[in-house]
Motif scaffolding. Structure first.
Motif, short mmCIF file in Angstrom:
data_model
loop_
_atom_site.label_atom_id
_atom_site.label_comp_id
_atom_site.label_asym_id
_atom_site.label_seq_id
_atom_site.Cartn_x
_atom_site.Cartn_y
_atom_site.Cartn_z
N GLN A 36 39.25 41.73 112.77
CA GLN A 36 39.08 40.41 112.14
C GLN A 36 37.59 40.16 111.87
O GLN A 36 36.96 39.38 112.57
CB GLN A 36 39.66 39.31 113.02
N ASN A 38 35.76 38.52 109.62
CA ASN A 38 35.22 37.19 109.34
C ASN A 38 35.29 36.29 110.57
O ASN A 38 34.36 35.54 110.84
CB ASN A 38 35.93 36.56 108.14
N ARG A 42 32.10 34.48 112.82
CA ARG A 42 32.05 33.10 113.33
C ARG A 42 31.69 33.11 114.82
O ARG A 42 30.91 32.27 115.27
CB ARG A 42 33.37 32.38 113.12
N ASN A 48 28.35 30.61 107.50
CA ASN A 48 28.25 30.38 106.06
C ASN A 48 28.23 31.65 105.23
O ASN A 48 27.70 31.68 104.12
CB ASN A 48 26.99 29.56 105.75
N ASP A 50 30.56 35.61 104.57
CA ASP A 50 31.74 36.42 104.84
C ASP A 50 31.37 37.90 104.82
O ASP A 50 30.27 38.27 104.39
CB ASP A 50 32.82 36.17 103.77
N SER A 52 31.71 41.49 103.24
CA SER A 52 32.12 42.10 101.98
C SER A 52 32.58 43.54 102.17
O SER A 52 33.34 44.05 101.36
CB SER A 52 31.01 42.01 100.93
N LEU A 64 27.41 41.90 104.65
CA LEU A 64 27.75 40.50 104.43
C LEU A 64 27.69 40.14 102.96
O LEU A 64 27.04 40.82 102.17
CB LEU A 64 26.81 39.61 105.24
N SER A 65 28.36 39.06 102.60
CA SER A 65 28.43 38.65 101.20
C SER A 65 27.07 38.28 100.62
O SER A 65 26.89 38.29 99.41
CB SER A 65 29.42 37.50 101.03
#
Length: 109
Positions: A36, A38, A42, A48, A50, A52, A64-65
């Protein structure tokens, strides 16, 4: 060649480790991040952004995004969890490593 290199975005890296962190704990943490990603972010305090992409070739490498990278892996020769980060600025790479490792120490894995 120099014009190609000049066109690349700047990237900075940072790394650190948690000593006395059993390999089994490292592997369990990596498995949670892989299952998991994402939700794992957290838990690490990264609300802020996600994931990628996920790469598990050598531990857990999360792109990360926003383009930053977090790479967690157990040490190959000591009971340590190593953290590497890549970011657009040196201060962001350092802060990312520090924040991730502090969250790992604080979280109830």
């Amino acid at each position: 060649m120099s014009s190609l290199v000049a066109a690349l975005l700047p990237r900075y890296t940072s790394s650190d480790r948690i000593k006395d962190f059993a390999r089994e704990r490292s592997l369990a943490l990596i498995a949670k991040g892989e299952a998991q990603p994402n939700a794992f972010l957290r838990t690490l305090g990264l609300a802020n952004v996600d994931v990628s992409s996920v790469n598990t070739t050598d531990g857990l490498r999360l792109t990360l995004s926003d383009g930053r990278v977090i790479h967690l892996r157990p040490s190959g020769n000591a009971p340590e969890l190593r953290c590497y980060a890549e970011a657009a600025t040196e201060s962001d790479a350092n802060a990312l490593v520090s924040g991730v490792l502090n969250a790992v120490v604080s979280a109830p894995w």
